[in-house]
Design a protein around this motif. Structure first.
Motif, PDB file in Angstrom:
ATOM      1  N   MET A 377       0.822  -1.214   0.000  1.00 32.68           N
ATOM      2  CA  MET A 377       0.000   0.000   0.000  1.00 32.68           C
ATOM      3  C   MET A 377       0.855   1.262   0.000  1.00 32.68           C
ATOM      4  N   ASN A 378       2.133   1.108   0.369  1.00 30.52           N
ATOM      5  CA  ASN A 378       3.073   2.232   0.323  1.00 30.52           C
ATOM      6  C   ASN A 378       3.867   2.232  -0.990  1.00 30.52           C
ATOM      7  N   ASN A 379       3.353   1.442  -1.974  1.00 33.68           N
ATOM      8  CA  ASN A 379       3.968   1.348  -3.312  1.00 33.68           C
ATOM      9  C   ASN A 379       5.362   0.729  -3.296  1.00 33.68           C
ATOM     10  N   GLU A 380       5.612  -0.124  -2.284  1.00 34.29           N
ATOM     11  CA  GLU A 380       6.847  -0.914  -2.271  1.00 34.29           C
ATOM     12  C   GLU A 380       6.485  -2.304  -2.780  1.00 34.29           C
ATOM     13  N   LYS A 381       7.047  -2.697  -3.899  1.00 34.83           N
ATOM     14  CA  LYS A 381       6.608  -3.933  -4.558  1.00 34.83           C
ATOM     15  C   LYS A 381       7.552  -5.119  -4.330  1.00 34.83           C
ATOM     16  N   ASP A 382       8.609  -4.943  -3.525  1.00 37.38           N
ATOM     17  CA  ASP A 382       9.567  -6.037  -3.308  1.00 37.38           C
ATOM     18  C   ASP A 382       9.026  -7.022  -2.276  1.00 37.38           C
ATOM     19  N   VAL A 383       7.968  -7.731  -2.685  1.00 31.21           N
ATOM     20  CA  VAL A 383       7.290  -8.674  -1.790  1.00 31.21           C
ATOM     21  C   VAL A 383       7.453 -10.091  -2.337  1.00 31.21           C
ATOM     22  N   ASP A 384       7.917 -10.997  -1.477  1.00 34.21           N
ATOM     23  CA  ASP A 384       8.080 -12.407  -1.852  1.00 34.21           C
ATOM     24  C   ASP A 384       6.757 -13.130  -1.590  1.00 34.21           C
ATOM     25  N   LEU A 385       5.970 -13.300  -2.637  1.00 35.18           N
ATOM     26  CA  LEU A 385       4.639 -13.893  -2.473  1.00 35.18           C
ATOM     27  C   LEU A 385       4.707 -15.339  -1.995  1.00 35.18           C
ATOM     28  N   GLU A 386       5.715 -16.083  -2.458  1.00 37.47           N
ATOM     29  CA  GLU A 386       5.815 -17.499  -2.062  1.00 37.47           C
ATOM     30  C   GLU A 386       6.002 -17.636  -0.555  1.00 37.47           C
ATOM     31  N   SER A 387       6.770 -16.729   0.037  1.00 38.92           N
ATOM     32  CA  SER A 387       6.967 -16.793   1.495  1.00 38.92           C
ATOM     33  C   SER A 387       5.661 -16.502   2.221  1.00 38.92           C
ATOM     34  N   LEU A 388       4.823 -15.605   1.650  1.00 37.20           N
ATOM     35  CA  LEU A 388       3.527 -15.305   2.272  1.00 37.20           C
ATOM     36  C   LEU A 388       2.619 -16.524   2.231  1.00 37.20           C
ATOM     37  N   TYR A 389       2.631 -17.227   1.096  1.00 30.77           N
ATOM     38  CA  TYR A 389       1.813 -18.443   0.998  1.00 30.77           C
ATOM     39  C   TYR A 389       2.278 -19.481   2.022  1.00 30.77           C
ATOM     40  N   ALA A 390       3.599 -19.529   2.257  1.00 25.19           N
ATOM     41  CA  ALA A 390       4.155 -20.481   3.237  1.00 25.19           C
ATOM     42  C   ALA A 390       3.694 -20.136   4.649  1.00 25.19           C
ATOM     43  N   TYR A 391       3.607 -18.839   4.977  1.00 27.31           N
ATOM     44  CA  TYR A 391       3.129 -18.448   6.299  1.00 27.31           C
ATOM     45  C   TYR A 391       1.693 -18.922   6.514  1.00 27.31           C
ATOM     46  N   SER A 392       0.883 -18.825   5.475  1.00 28.06           N
ATOM     47  CA  SER A 392      -0.500 -19.308   5.577  1.00 28.06           C
ATOM     48  C   SER A 392      -0.526 -20.824   5.777  1.00 28.06           C
ATOM     49  N   LYS A 393       0.282 -21.525   5.010  1.00 27.62           N
ATOM     50  CA  LYS A 393       0.323 -22.993   5.092  1.00 27.62           C
ATOM     51  C   LYS A 393       0.792 -23.468   6.466  1.00 27.62           C
ATOM     52  N   ASN A 394       1.763 -22.752   7.042  1.00 27.84           N
ATOM     53  CA  ASN A 394       2.356 -23.179   8.315  1.00 27.84           C
ATOM     54  C   ASN A 394       1.606 -22.665   9.542  1.00 27.84           C
ATOM     55  N   ASN A 395       0.616 -21.812   9.332  1.00 22.40           N
ATOM     56  CA  ASN A 395      -0.145 -21.274  10.458  1.00 22.40           C
ATOM     57  C   ASN A 395      -0.905 -22.384  11.187  1.00 22.40           C
ATOM     58  N   LYS A 396      -0.820 -22.378  12.515  1.00 21.48           N
ATOM     59  CA  LYS A 396      -1.522 -23.387  13.317  1.00 21.48           C
ATOM     60  C   LYS A 396      -2.639 -22.805  14.173  1.00 21.48           C
ATOM     61  N   LEU A 397      -2.729 -21.483  14.224  1.00 15.75           N
ATOM     62  CA  LEU A 397      -3.745 -20.852  15.071  1.00 15.75           C
ATOM     63  C   LEU A 397      -4.985 -20.537  14.241  1.00 15.75           C
ATOM     64  N   LYS A 398      -6.110 -21.100  14.662  1.00 14.72           N
ATOM     65  CA  LYS A 398      -7.338 -20.884  13.897  1.00 14.72           C
ATOM     66  C   LYS A 398      -7.748 -19.413  13.867  1.00 14.72           C
ATOM     67  N   VAL A 399      -7.439 -18.672  14.947  1.00 15.62           N
ATOM     68  CA  VAL A 399      -7.814 -17.250  14.948  1.00 15.62           C
ATOM     69  C   VAL A 399      -7.083 -16.467  13.863  1.00 15.62           C
ATOM     70  N   PHE A 400      -5.944 -16.988  13.390  1.00 18.45           N
ATOM     71  CA  PHE A 400      -5.177 -16.281  12.362  1.00 18.45           C
ATOM     72  C   PHE A 400      -5.505 -16.749  10.941  1.00 18.45           C
ATOM     73  N   GLU A 401      -6.253 -17.838  10.780  1.00 15.74           N
ATOM     74  CA  GLU A 401      -6.476 -18.434   9.460  1.00 15.74           C
ATOM     75  C   GLU A 401      -7.049 -17.434   8.459  1.00 15.74           C
ATOM     76  N   GLY A 402      -8.244 -16.931   8.758  1.00 12.88           N
ATOM     77  CA  GLY A 402      -8.896 -16.007   7.841  1.00 12.88           C
ATOM     78  C   GLY A 402      -8.161 -14.684   7.763  1.00 12.88           C
ATOM     79  N   TRP A 403      -7.610 -14.268   8.871  1.00 16.14           N
ATOM     80  CA  TRP A 403      -6.881 -13.001   8.977  1.00 16.14           C
ATOM     81  C   TRP A 403      -5.716 -12.971   7.979  1.00 16.14           C
ATOM     82  N   ILE A 404      -4.881 -14.014   8.008  1.00 19.91           N
ATOM     83  CA  ILE A 404      -3.729 -14.099   7.098  1.00 19.91           C
ATOM     84  C   ILE A 404      -4.205 -14.189   5.651  1.00 19.91           C
TER      85      ILE A 404
END
Length: 494
Positions: A377-404
Motif C-alpha cells: 500500500m506504500n507502493n513498495e513492490k519487493d514482496v516475496d509472495l511465495e513466502s507469504l503463501y508459506a506463512y499461511s500454510k504453516n499457520n496453526k492458530l485458527k484465529v489467524f487463518e482467515g486473517w492471514i
C-alpha cells in the motif's frame, strides 16, 4: 572519613547514619574486607535487622535475603527470598518476584539435598515457573520446572504437580502450538487442583485453558473457563487479577468472536479496575485490550491512544503477549488511518516480539504478512509472495487463518493487475475460514474486501451485495464505526 569527604552524615544525633559519597568507594572498601569477616558482618547485620524490626519485618524481606545470602546462610536466604517474592507477587511486581524466586532456587540448591530440601526445591522452582508463565516467559518457565518434574511425581506432591501441568499446558499452546496436548495437560491440572483444593492453580489453569480454547476458536468452551477464574478472583478481591482476566476475556474471546459491544464494555471495566489497582501489570493488559476494543468500534484515535499507552506499560515490564497484541492492532489502526510506514513498523515489531521471545510461531507469520500488506500500500513492490503463501500454510492458530488469508488477498489485489484471480482465491479462503471459525468481525471485513475486488472488476451489483453483507455482519457485531464506513461506501456505488 567525613572530613576527607569519603562519607557524609545523614540525620541528627543520635539518629545519625553515615553513607559513602561514591558507590565505587564503597565497593573498594567492601572488597578489601576479608571474606570470612565479610560473611560474619552480613550475618550480624541480618540478625540485628531481625531483632530491631521484628514488629514490621515484612519491610525488610529483600534486604534480609541479601544479607543472609552474602553470609552463606542459605536456609535463611531462601526463606527471606520466598517471603520477598510473595510480597512482590501481591503487588503484581512479577519481575521482582522472578528475581527473588531465582535467588531462592540458588540458595536451596546449595543445601544438602535431604527429602525436606528436595520438597523446598520443588516449591521454589514451581513458584519461579509460575511467575515466569504469568509474564509469558514460557520457554524459561519450562526450563525452571524441567529439573523437578520427575521429583514432584516421585514425592507424589500433587499440589505442585498440578501447577507444573498448568505451566506445561501453557507452554504447549503458546510455544509449541500443540493445542491437543495443551488441552490434555491443562485439563489434568484442573482435575488435580480441584482434588487438592488448590484455588490458585484452579484460577490460573482456567484462564490458560480458556485462552487456549479461544485461540483455537472454541469460544463457547473457552469463555466459561474465563468466567470461572473471574468469579474466583472477584471473591478474593484481587484487583490486578480481575483486570487481567477481563482484559484476556474481552480480547481473546469476545473480540475474536466478533462480540465487539460486549468486548468494549468488558475492557471499559478492566480499564477502570486497573486504574484503581494502580499496578503496571494490569494496566498493560487493560490499556491494550481497550485499545483493541476501540479499534473494533473504529474509534481510531482512541485506539491509537490506548494502544500506545498499553505498549508503553508492557515494554516497561516485558509483558510479551499483550505487547505483541498491541503492536499487531496498532499496525491495523495505522493501516486504516492510511499511515502505511507506521503500520509496517508496528507489524515488524510484533513479529520481532513473537520471535525474540519464542511465542506463537504463527504470530510471526501474521506479522510478516502484515508488513508485506503495508509495504504494497506504500507502493513498495519487493514482496516475496511465495513466502507469504508459506506463512499461511504453516499457520496453526485458527484465529489467524482467515486473517492471514485476507491480508494475502489484499496484497494480491493491490500489488499489480496480474494477480486479480489469485486475490479472489485468497479472499474466498478468508471467508470460508472465518465462517467456519465463527470469527464474525473478520468475516465482515472479508466481505468488504470482496466488494472491493468486484469494484475493481467493474461489477457494481456484486460489489453492493458483498458490501451489504459486510455491513449487516458488522452491525450484528456492534462494530458501529465500520458499519458507518461501509454505509458511505455503499451509497457511493449505488
Amino acid at each position: 572519613l567525613k572530613d576527607s569527604e569519603l562519607l557524609y552524615e545523614r540525620g541528627i544525633y543520635p539518629q545519625t547514619s553515615y553513607i559513602f559519597r561514591h558507590a565505587l568507594t564503597r565497593e573498594v572498601v567492601y572488597d578489601l574486607i576479608l571474606t570470612s569477616k565479610r560473611q560474619n558482618l552480613h550475618e550480624e547485620i541480618g540478625r540485628a535487622i531481625e531483632e530491631t524490626y521484628k514488629n514490621n519485618l515484612d519491610e525488610y524481606y529483600g534486604v534480609l535475603a541479601e544479607h543472609f545470602i552474602a553470609s552463606e546462610n542459605y536456609e535463611k536466604g531462601a526463606e527471606y527470598s520466598r517471603l520477598a517474592g510473595r510480597k512482590a507477587e501481591k503487588t503484581a511486581s512479577l519481575n521482582d518476584a522472578i528475581n527473588y524466586a531465582k535467588k531462592r532456587v540458588s540458595c536451596i540448591e546449595k543445601l544438602p539435598q535431604t527429602d525436606e530440601v528436595q520438597r523446598k526445591l520443588i516449591d521454589a522452582r514451581t513458584a519461579l515457573g509460575l511467575y515466569m508463565a504469568h509474564m509469558n516467559r514460557l520457554f524459561e518457565a519450562k526450563e525452571a520446572i524441567d529439573p523437578i518434574f520427575d521429583l514432584a511425581i516421585k514425592h507424589d506432591y500433587k499440589r505442585r504437580v498440578c501447577q507444573i501441568y498448568a505451566i506445561l499446558g501453557t507452554y504447549n499452546y503458546f510455544v509449541e502450538e500443540d493445542f491437543a496436548e495443551a488441552f490434555r495437560v491443562l485439563e489434568e491440572a484442573l482435575k488435580i487442583s480441584e482434588e487438592v483444593k488448590d484455588v490458585l492453580t484452579l484460577n490460573v489453569a482456567s484462564v490458560w485453558l480458556g485462552a487456549a480454547l479461544s485461540f483455537n476458536c472454541q469460544f463457547d468452551r473457552g469463555i466459561p473457563y474465563f468466567k470461572k477464574a473471574l468469579d474466583m478472583s472477584m471473591a478474593t478481591k484481587i484487583l490486578y487479577a480481575i483486570a487481567l482476566i477481563k482484559s484476556n476475556l474481552a480480547y481473546i474471546s469476545y473480540f475474536n468472536q466478533g462480540r465487539i459491544n460486549l468486548g468494549f464494555q468488558t475492557t471499559c471495566e478492566a480499564f477502570q479496575i486497573a486504574e484503581e489497582s494502580g499496578d503496571i501489570y494490569s494496566k498493560g493488559a487493560a490499556y491494550t485490550s481497550h485499545g483493541i476494543s476501540c479499534y473494533g468500534r473504529r474509534l481510531l484515535k482512541e485506539a491509537e491512544k490506548h494502544l500506545l499507552k498499553g505498549i508503553e506499560f508492557c515494554e516497561r515490564i516485558n509483558m510479551h503477549s499483550f505487547n505483541a497484541f498491541g503492536h499487531i492492532h496498532l499496525g491495523e489502526t495505522y493501516f486504516e488511518i492510511g499511515e502505511f510506514l507506521k503500520s509496517k513498523d508496528y507489524y515488524e515489531k510484533a513479529w520481532w516480539i513473537y520471535e525474540g521471545n519464542r511465542l506463537f510461531p504463527s504470530g510471526i507469520g501474521l506479522g510478516k504478512v502484515g508488513i508485506a500488506r503495508s509495504k504494497v500500500m506504500n507502493n513498495e513492490k519487493d514482496v516475496d509472495l511465495e513466502s507469504l503463501y508459506a506463512y499461511s500454510k504453516n499457520n496453526k492458530l485458527k484465529v489467524f487463518e482467515g486473517w492471514i488469508s485476507r491480508y494475502i488477498g489484499e496484497i494480491l489485489l493491490n500489488i499489480d493487475h496480474q494477480h486479480t484471480s489469485e486475490a479472489e482465491y485468497w479472499i474466498h479462503k478468508a471467508i470460508e475460514s472465518d465462517q467456519k471459525n465463527r470469527m464474525m468481525f473478520h468475516l465482515g471485513k472479508d466481505y468488504a474486501l470482496y466488494a472491493e475486488w468486484f469494484k475493481r472488476k467493474g461489477d457494481r451489483l456484486k460489489a453492493q451485495e458483498n458490501l451489504g453483507k459486510a455491513k449487516e455482519i458488522l452491525k450484528e457485531c456492534g462494530a458501529d464505526g465500520w458499519v458507518s464506513k461501509y454505509e458511505k461506501e455503499l451509497a457511493s456505488i449505488s
